[in-house]
Scaffold this motif. Structure first.
Motif, PDB file in Angstrom:
ATOM      1  N   GLN A   1     -30.749 -11.797  38.120  1.00 20.62           N
ATOM      2  CA  GLN A   1     -31.649 -12.953  38.087  1.00 20.62           C
ATOM      3  C   GLN A   1     -32.113 -13.315  39.503  1.00 20.62           C
TER       4      GLN A   1
ATOM      5  N   SER B   1     -25.211 -10.407  35.907  1.00 21.46           N
ATOM      6  CA  SER B   1     -26.427 -11.033  35.374  1.00 21.46           C
ATOM      7  C   SER B   1     -27.039 -11.991  36.402  1.00 21.46           C
ATOM      8  N   GLU B   2     -26.184 -12.725  37.128  1.00 24.71           N
ATOM      9  CA  GLU B   2     -26.706 -13.640  38.151  1.00 24.71           C
ATOM     10  C   GLU B   2     -27.353 -12.856  39.280  1.00 24.71           C
TER      11      GLU B   2
ATOM     12  N   TYR C   1     -20.610 -11.023  38.381  1.00 25.99           N
ATOM     13  CA  TYR C   1     -21.886 -11.739  38.522  1.00 25.99           C
ATOM     14  C   TYR C   1     -23.107 -10.844  38.303  1.00 25.99           C
TER      15      TYR C   1
END
Lengths: 279, 468
Positions: free
Chosen positions: A265, A261-262, A259
């Motif tokens: 973000q 990239s999440e 995760y």
């Protein structure tokens, strides 16, 4: 709701919470963990139990700020509440008389190794501890780990304090020079991997505490599956301790990165909301 | 006797969200009857003196009774009759497989148009929710006795057993492992099939009977079953659910992007990953998703994947559609929404990219041979039919094994060879004194309503035991 009865900032980005949780304190053992959720919209994250006090009814956890969840936790003060605190989970670390035990810990995992070193010593072992940090500013609990160890070696990656270098160097020297019954290595995945690689040629059993991503922590979802000796295990119920020589480290690290990239973000959004609320 | 009714075979259909709209939202798919529709459907009931439907109901609801009350427009009476036997009617009206139970044994089923009992049950439950003042005075006044019962798990079995025992005057505490009540009703069944607000309102009803609920309590960890008994409980009912997900045991299954259905659904439903980043728990969906399995859980996972934004969602199943264990209604819903069924197909291995993420699955075709021990035709691999399908996410939905936490920490509890707790079906008794069991932990994965039936039988037996 579980009250934070004390908070301590151990080093930049590393914090200690003492949580009022008498039922968990009664059953805790070295090497076990809890699942924590900070708020209504929060994730469930596993944190290793650093200490507990049955009389006081408290459990101590130590965490490092890495993403949104831990940064949000770091905003809480003594007197605030965690919304969920579940445990004690996982199997306790195997404590027995092994002779000489080396306890290696890196970064915030120093907190986790203290009760293990203490229990190993109480079981009649000679305990040699190695604690490693990136740099001097991050060092904490040197005295505390020292007080439960027969010998203590401190390393910093940049040499700004005590011995310069990685924990694997003194580990290797000890394995070369004296008979070691067991190695316990707890810290960042990469550190545990290299400790395991270091001890493998010496044939000394090396226990690591794996930290894959978890959701429920009770064996229900399988998110934390790891491969040990070519068998799939659930770290939450079969671990978190495993034989480091048998762990598929690359798989673990790949799954930990699922995760990225999440996480990035989420952190950006949170930081933006924090800076706008400060204005 | 009432005058003989004319047979009406026009089952009132359930209003639903249109497939194109619903496949992109998590709102409930079935919208529920209006009052007029409910009465029209209730009027079809023949009110036979020896009704077939009750025989098909695992919790013995007086089905013709509550249906008669609907046709008479006496909704408070319908609520009373329903809740006399079932504390969770809003849940059962939505997720029970009525077509294999009460509706199957309805006389009109022979003519292809059984009374829509589930839809009527749901209507009554939702009516009560909308008119709380009407039934408030019906709340039972419970005379509590001095006996305490611990219930492990707040899923369908736990809630049912707790409610029945509370109505009998026992002081009941439910110990729930997760941070929300409901068990599989909360973490497993998606919002669009069973809104969590419905689950919470039925949990509130159970609590209104005096049942206490302790969240974050994993029995076997925070306290053993024996410690619970030592702490002043006179009996324990174990209903911890099925627990551990099964995998395919093929290469590549631990690549990142391979989720058990339990994990995929838990992230979505319990942790509300569909609202990420407002909620902190993330989920990966990508463009192409393959779900492996043919049960209701596979349907749920595939329909969640669509709603989370996947462009193409496949159900990969090794037999044909006839052998699928999923309810016909759920299969239809999934197909209407655009889930693609890849039948007679089985996975051989998952293929990863250089980052260790799944990027494809190797599949091969199957054909059906002679019936196996399950009575279904056995799938046999067709040699030389291997092919590769690109995917971003894989979701094995293959059922569950019993969670080991309670069995491994409780002495004197006999297990079956499947690892479930050995339980007498009629009474719910286990091999251990003062300990009963029900639901998936006793039977292996089964339905919500069968768990509730087992819980009711256990409650009766616990009551008999505690009365000595």
């Amino acid at each position: 709701m579980y009250q934070i009865v004390a908070r301590e900032d151990l080093s930049p980005g590393i914090h200690l919470f003492k949580i009022k949780a008498p039922e968990v304190a009664r059953k805790a053992h070295p090497g076990q963990f809890v699942i924590v959720r900070g708020d209504e919209k929060g994730e469930r994250i596993p944190l290793t139990i650093a200490d507990w006090d049955e009389e006081e009814g408290s459990v101590t956890i130590v965490f490092m700020e890495v993403g949104t969840t831990t940064k949000k936790l770091a905003c809480l003060k003594a007197g605030d509440y965690l919304i969920n605190f579940v445990g004690p989970l996982g199997r306790p670390t195997e404590i027995d008389k092994f002779g000489t035990v080396i306890c290696v810990a890196g970064g915030f995992a120093i907190a986790t190794i203290v009760p293990i070193a203490r229990a190993m010593r109480q079981a009649g072992n000679k305990v040699i501890s190695i604690m490693g940090f990136r740099t001097k500013d991050l060092v904490f609990w040197e005295e505390r780990l020292g007080s439960v160890s027969d010998e203590l070696i401190v390393t910093t990656d940049d040499g700004s304090y005590k011995r310069k270098g990685l924990v694997t160097e003194p580990l290797k020297e000890l394995l070369q020079s004296i008979k070691i019954g067991r190695v316990i290595a707890i810290g960042p995945t990469i550190m545990m991997k290299f400790c395991s690689l270091t001890s493998k040629p010496f044939g000394v059993k090396t226990i690591v505490s794996l930290n894959p991503i978890m959701v429920d922590g009770t064996g229900m979802c399988g998110c934390c599956r790891v491969s040990v000796g070519n068998q799939t295990k659930f770290a939450c119920v079969d671990g978190p301790d495993f034989d480091g020589h048998e762990v598929d480290w690359d798989l673990l690290m790949n799954r930990q990165r699922t995760y990225l990239s999440e996480e990035k973000q989420s952190l950006e959004i949170w930081e933006k909301s924090m800076s706008s609320s400060r204005r | 006797m009432a005058e003989k009714k004319k047979i009406n075979l026009h089952r009132v259909s359930m209003p639903k969200q249109a497939p194109d709209a619903r496949k992109r939202n998590f709102n409930e798919v079935a919208l529920g009857y209006t009052f007029e529709q409910a009465v029209e459907e209730a009027n079809r009931c023949l009110q036979l003196p020896k009704p077939g439907c009750i025989k098909g109901c695992p919790v013995d609801i007086d089905i013709p009774g509550f249906i008669r009350a609907i046709s008479e427009g006496n909704m408070p009476e319908a609520v009373r009759i329903l809740k006399d036997k079932n504390s969770l009617p809003g849940i059962c009206g939505r997720v029970c497989p009525q077509e294999t139970q009460c509706e199957m044994t309805c006389l009109l089923a022979k003519k292809g148009a059984p009374i829509a009992i589930g839809r009527l049950e749901r209507y009554v439950a939702d009516w009560e929710q909308a008119h709380p003042e009407v039934t408030a005075h019906q709340k039972e006044r419970i005379q509590f006795n001095d006996k305490r019962v611990a219930v492990i798990g707040s899923g369908p079995a736990g809630l049912t057993c707790a409610a029945d025992l509370a109505k009998l005057g026992y002081r009941v505490t439910i110990f729930e492992a997760l941070h929300v009540t409901g068990g599989v009703l909360t973490y497993g069944i998606p919002e669009f099939r069973l809104p969590k607000q419905i689950v919470q309102r039925e949990v509130s009803y159970v609590m209104s009977l005096g049942v206490e609920i302790k969240l974050d309590h994993i029995i076997g960890k925070i306290a053993t079953v024996d410690e619970v008994l030592q702490n002043g409980y006179d009996a324990v009912f174990l209903a911890p659910g099925a627990g551990a997900p099964m995998f395919l045991n093929i290469p590549g299954e631990n690549l990142s992007g391979v989720y058990s259905a339990n994990e995929f659904l838990t992230r979505t439903n319990l942790m509300k990953a569909y609202l990420f980043p407002q909620y902190d728990t993330p989920i990966k969906v990508g463009k192409r998703v393959a779900v492996f399995g043919g049960g209701n859980v596979a349907m749920d996972a595939s329909r969640c994947a669509l709603r989370l934004g996947a462009k193409e969602v496949y159900i990969v199943y090794r037999r044909s559609e006839v052998e699928m264990p999923a309810r016909a209604e759920e299969r239809e819903n999934a197909k209407e929404e655009g889930v693609i069924f890849k039948l007679l197909t089985n996975p051989k291995r998952f293929i990863g990219d250089e980052q260790g993420r799944v990027k494809a699955v190797e599949l091969y075709e199957m054909e059906l041979g002679e019936p196996d021990e399950s009575g279904r035709r056995r799938p046999i691999p067709k040699p030389g039919t291997e092919f590769i399908m690109d995917i971003d996410i894989a979701i094995p939905a293959l059922g569950t094994r019993p969670n080991p936490i309670i069995p491994s920490t409780t002495e004197g509890l006999e297990l079956t060879r499947w690892g479930t707790i050995k339980t007498d079906e009629a009474t719910g008794r286990t091999s251990k004194e003062k300990v009963w069991c029900g639901g998936d932990m006793a039977t292996g994965a089964a339905t919500v309503i069968s768990a509730m039936g087992a819980a009711k039988r256990a409650a009766v037996n616990i009551d008999a035991y505690l009365k000595g």
